[in-house]
Every structure is written in C-alpha cells, then in structure tokens.
Design a protein around this motif. Structure first.
Motif, PDB file in Angstrom:
ATOM      1  N   LEU A 171       0.852  -1.185   0.000  1.00  0.00           N
ATOM      2  CA  LEU A 171       0.000   0.000   0.000  1.00  0.00           C
ATOM      3  C   LEU A 171       0.891   1.239   0.000  1.00  0.00           C
ATOM      4  CD1 LEU A 171      -2.874  -0.421   2.624  1.00  0.00           C
ATOM      5  CD2 LEU A 171      -3.111  -0.403   0.149  1.00  0.00           C
ATOM      6  N   TYR A 172       0.529   2.206  -0.841  1.00  0.00           N
ATOM      7  CA  TYR A 172       1.214   3.502  -0.825  1.00  0.00           C
ATOM      8  C   TYR A 172       0.150   4.556  -0.559  1.00  0.00           C
ATOM      9  CZ  TYR A 172       4.350   7.315  -2.099  1.00  0.00           C
ATOM     10  OH  TYR A 172       5.133   8.456  -2.081  1.00  0.00           O
ATOM     11  N   VAL A 173       0.286   5.260   0.559  1.00  0.00           N
ATOM     12  CA  VAL A 173      -0.707   6.259   0.975  1.00  0.00           C
ATOM     13  C   VAL A 173      -0.064   7.638   0.898  1.00  0.00           C
ATOM     14  CG1 VAL A 173      -2.240   7.023   2.808  1.00  0.00           C
ATOM     15  CG2 VAL A 173      -1.749   4.574   2.545  1.00  0.00           C
ATOM     16  N   HIS A 174      -0.682   8.542   0.136  1.00  0.00           N
ATOM     17  CA  HIS A 174      -0.192   9.918  -0.006  1.00  0.00           C
ATOM     18  C   HIS A 174      -1.262  10.873   0.500  1.00  0.00           C
ATOM     19  CE1 HIS A 174       1.928  13.364  -1.813  1.00  0.00           C
ATOM     20  NE2 HIS A 174       0.715  13.795  -2.105  1.00  0.00           N
ATOM     21  N   VAL A 175      -0.877  11.766   1.418  1.00  0.00           N
ATOM     22  CA  VAL A 175      -1.809  12.766   1.943  1.00  0.00           C
ATOM     23  C   VAL A 175      -1.779  13.993   1.036  1.00  0.00           C
ATOM     24  CG1 VAL A 175      -2.465  14.178   3.923  1.00  0.00           C
ATOM     25  CG2 VAL A 175      -1.422  11.929   4.297  1.00  0.00           C
ATOM     26  N   VAL A 176      -2.874  14.239   0.354  1.00  0.00           N
ATOM     27  CA  VAL A 176      -2.962  15.394  -0.540  1.00  0.00           C
ATOM     28  C   VAL A 176      -3.168  16.679   0.248  1.00  0.00           C
ATOM     29  CG1 VAL A 176      -4.266  16.438  -2.434  1.00  0.00           C
ATOM     30  CG2 VAL A 176      -3.871  13.968  -2.405  1.00  0.00           C
ATOM     31  N   ARG A 177      -4.087  16.629   1.200  1.00  0.00           N
ATOM     32  CA  ARG A 177      -4.386  17.808   2.020  1.00  0.00           C
ATOM     33  C   ARG A 177      -4.936  17.348   3.366  1.00  0.00           C
ATOM     34  NH1 ARG A 177      -7.076  21.100  -1.469  1.00  0.00           N
ATOM     35  NH2 ARG A 177      -7.494  19.663  -3.171  1.00  0.00           N
ATOM     36  N   GLY A 178      -4.812  18.215   4.369  1.00  0.00           N
ATOM     37  CA  GLY A 178      -5.346  17.918   5.683  1.00  0.00           C
ATOM     38  C   GLY A 178      -4.407  17.069   6.525  1.00  0.00           C
ATOM     39  N   GLU A 179      -4.925  16.643   7.671  1.00  0.00           N
ATOM     40  CA  GLU A 179      -4.137  15.841   8.611  1.00  0.00           C
ATOM     41  C   GLU A 179      -4.906  14.577   8.969  1.00  0.00           C
ATOM     42  OE1 GLU A 179      -3.256  18.299  11.948  1.00  0.00           O
ATOM     43  OE2 GLU A 179      -2.014  19.693  10.788  1.00  0.00           O
ATOM     44  N   VAL A 180      -4.194  13.456   8.996  1.00  0.00           N
ATOM     45  CA  VAL A 180      -4.818  12.180   9.318  1.00  0.00           C
ATOM     46  C   VAL A 180      -3.941  11.415  10.304  1.00  0.00           C
ATOM     47  CG1 VAL A 180      -5.962  12.027   7.067  1.00  0.00           C
ATOM     48  CG2 VAL A 180      -3.739  10.962   7.389  1.00  0.00           C
ATOM     49  N   ARG A 181      -4.555  10.435  10.943  1.00  0.00           N
ATOM     50  CA  ARG A 181      -3.825   9.539  11.837  1.00  0.00           C
ATOM     51  C   ARG A 181      -3.964   8.122  11.283  1.00  0.00           C
ATOM     52  NH1 ARG A 181      -6.529  10.489  15.977  1.00  0.00           N
ATOM     53  NH2 ARG A 181      -5.313  12.317  16.626  1.00  0.00           N
ATOM     54  N   LEU A 182      -2.847   7.473  11.054  1.00  0.00           N
ATOM     55  CA  LEU A 182      -2.843   6.119  10.498  1.00  0.00           C
ATOM     56  C   LEU A 182      -1.973   5.235  11.369  1.00  0.00           C
ATOM     57  CD1 LEU A 182      -3.551   4.101   8.244  1.00  0.00           C
ATOM     58  CD2 LEU A 182      -1.604   4.991   6.943  1.00  0.00           C
ATOM     59  N   ASP A 183      -2.615   4.289  12.048  1.00  0.00           N
ATOM     60  CA  ASP A 183      -1.901   3.354  12.920  1.00  0.00           C
ATOM     61  C   ASP A 183      -0.975   4.082  13.889  1.00  0.00           C
ATOM     62  OD1 ASP A 183      -1.500   0.697  13.744  1.00  0.00           O
ATOM     63  OD2 ASP A 183       0.359   0.547  12.594  1.00  0.00           O
ATOM     64  N   GLY A 184      -1.494   5.162  14.469  1.00  0.00           N
ATOM     65  CA  GLY A 184      -0.742   5.905  15.473  1.00  0.00           C
ATOM     66  C   GLY A 184       0.179   6.971  14.928  1.00  0.00           C
ATOM     67  N   GLU A 185       0.355   7.037  13.607  1.00  0.00           N
ATOM     68  CA  GLU A 185       1.217   8.052  12.998  1.00  0.00           C
ATOM     69  C   GLU A 185       0.390   9.256  12.566  1.00  0.00           C
ATOM     70  OE1 GLU A 185       4.395   8.278  12.652  1.00  0.00           O
ATOM     71  OE2 GLU A 185       5.123   6.254  13.100  1.00  0.00           O
ATOM     72  N   GLU A 186       0.850  10.451  12.933  1.00  0.00           N
ATOM     73  CA  GLU A 186       0.205  11.692  12.503  1.00  0.00           C
ATOM     74  C   GLU A 186       0.814  12.118  11.170  1.00  0.00           C
ATOM     75  OE1 GLU A 186      -2.204  13.294  14.086  1.00  0.00           O
ATOM     76  OE2 GLU A 186      -2.225  12.190  15.991  1.00  0.00           O
ATOM     77  N   LEU A 187      -0.043  12.308  10.176  1.00  0.00           N
ATOM     78  CA  LEU A 187       0.415  12.630   8.824  1.00  0.00           C
ATOM     79  C   LEU A 187      -0.189  13.939   8.365  1.00  0.00           C
ATOM     80  CD1 LEU A 187      -0.207   9.093   7.269  1.00  0.00           C
ATOM     81  CD2 LEU A 187       1.967   9.962   8.178  1.00  0.00           C
ATOM     82  N   GLY A 188       0.637  14.759   7.675  1.00  0.00           N
ATOM     83  CA  GLY A 188       0.167  16.028   7.151  1.00  0.00           C
ATOM     84  C   GLY A 188       0.301  16.089   5.641  1.00  0.00           C
ATOM     85  N   PRO A 189      -0.019  17.235   5.034  1.00  0.00           N
ATOM     86  CA  PRO A 189       0.027  17.365   3.588  1.00  0.00           C
ATOM     87  C   PRO A 189       1.407  17.010   3.019  1.00  0.00           C
ATOM     88  CG  PRO A 189      -1.060  19.249   4.566  1.00  0.00           C
ATOM     89  CD  PRO A 189      -0.475  18.470   5.700  1.00  0.00           C
ATOM     90  N   GLY A 190       1.414  16.156   2.007  1.00  0.00           N
ATOM     91  CA  GLY A 190       2.652  15.743   1.362  1.00  0.00           C
ATOM     92  C   GLY A 190       3.325  14.556   1.992  1.00  0.00           C
ATOM     93  N   ASP A 191       2.901  14.172   3.207  1.00  0.00           N
ATOM     94  CA  ASP A 191       3.466  12.981   3.834  1.00  0.00           C
ATOM     95  C   ASP A 191       2.953  11.732   3.119  1.00  0.00           C
ATOM     96  OD1 ASP A 191       4.718  14.597   5.670  1.00  0.00           O
ATOM     97  OD2 ASP A 191       3.366  14.117   7.330  1.00  0.00           O
TER      98      ASP A 191
END
Length: 218
Positions: A171-191
């Motif tokens: 799986l390749y997950v790209h954050v286009v915009r906003g902030e998400v939490r995935l399996d305990g990781e905080e991800l922001g735009p571009g992560d």
C-alpha cells in the motif's frame, strides 16, 4: 510494516526560475538514490507546482503508467497521439506510455497549478499508448490500473471521519491535504506511508483531508 516518509524529506527539483517547483518521493533525475527506486509498482510520486504560463515542454515516456491528480488549478495536456485535454481537481488522468509517447503538460490558466503525478511500472512493457480521463471521480470509487496490478482509492474525509485501508501486500498512501492519523502516525500534507502486508488498518481524519491510496499486488 510501515515506512513513513515526510514531505520535508522529498528531493527538490524543477526549475523555480521558470515557475516550476517539484518534490520527488523517489529517486528521480539527478537525484539518484539506489535505495529508493520504487515501492511495489510505484516508481515516482511527484508533487508539481506550476506558475501561470509555466509547463513541461514536449518530452518522451515509455513503459510507464502515468496517473495524475490535480489539487488546484487546471492542467493542459497534449500528446503525440493527438489528444488534448484539460484536467481539473477531482479528475483522474492516466497516460499509458506503451512502447513510446510524447506529451506536453502546461498551466495555461490564470491561477497556480498544483498536481500530484504518480508513475507505475507495468507488468508487461510495450504496447500502444492509451489515454483516459475520468472526470469528477466519486469518493471511494476505485480506479483500476490492471497494467500495473494496481488500484487507486481516493478518499475525502471530514474531520473525525474514519476509513478502512485496504488489506494488500503493498500500500502507498499519499496525503494530498489535511491531517490524518494512520496506525498511530500523525500525517500532514505531502506525507506518505509505504506499507507492506497491510491488514486491518484504519485512517482517521484529524481535519478535513484527502488521501490517495495505491493498493498493489506483489
């Protein structure tokens, strides 16, 4: 296994003097990294920013599946098969380069253009070029790229909303915009996150968010 790659770790490229700013998630052009050549079928994930009037002059591609997602503005595409199109936010564009194709990508609009372009390696090289645009793809509607053994999932989430992440070998997950939490990781735009043997994972939107998720076979 999860491998988180932050937007600040991307390779910088493009030509700022010509109105082109690029961020590369994988080894690309002069930024050669033998330990970062691909993940699953994905061999490039480029964030491109083009000022009005800027663009990439005609250039060749071969043996590559090229999928483009516009974040802001309008992308004008022309290729050697005679196709011309304008891609806007919410549209999925795919150019299957086959044995060879040439194309032009420009910002012919009056506003800045931001897009994410992902390159995938085909299972079988060669063939005739194929071009397709899906206008206004609906949330959660998968877009298949069988030539690469891959499926793209677009998710748009409101704050607090949850979405299951597909179970898949890659799986390749790209954050286009906003902030998400995935399996305990905080991800922001571009992560981005590279996940091997994904199972029972869930993404939670901390703010309104948009995700591109590639589900891939081995």
């Amino acid at each position: 296994m999860m491998d988180v790659r932050r937007t600040g770790e991307r390779y910088r490229g493009g030509d700022p003097a010509a109105g082109i700013e690029s961020l590369h998630a994988f080894s690309f052009g002069p930024h050669y990294d033998p330990d970062n050549l691909r993940f699953g079928a994905v061999i490039a994930c480029n964030e491109e920013r083009l000022a009005p009037g800027a663009g990439f002059d005609e250039h060749p591609h071969s043996h590559t599946e090229i999928v483009t997602w516009v974040v802001e503005g309008e992308l004008t595409h022309r290729d050697s098969t005679g196709r011309t199109s304008v891609i806007r936010p919410g549209d999925v564009q795919r150019l299957s380069a086959g044995a060879g194709v040439r194309h032009v990508e420009r910002n012919d609009g009056e506003s800045p253009l931001v897009f994410v372009q992902m390159w995938l390696s085909p299972l079988t090289p060669g063939g005739d070029p194929v071009y397709e645009v899906v206008h206004g793809i609906a949330d959660s509607t998968p877009y298949a790229v069988p030539e690469a053994g891959a499926m793209l999932h677009v998710r748009r989430l409101g704050a607090g909303e949850r979405t299951a992440v597909p179970d898949a070998p890659y799986l390749y997950v790209h954050v286009v915009r906003g902030e998400v939490r995935l399996d305990g990781e905080e991800l922001g735009p571009g992560d981005a996150v590279r996940i091997t043997d994904a199972k029972d994972l869930e993404a939670v939107a901390v703010t309104g968010a948009e995700l591109l998720v590639w589900e891939m076979t081995p």
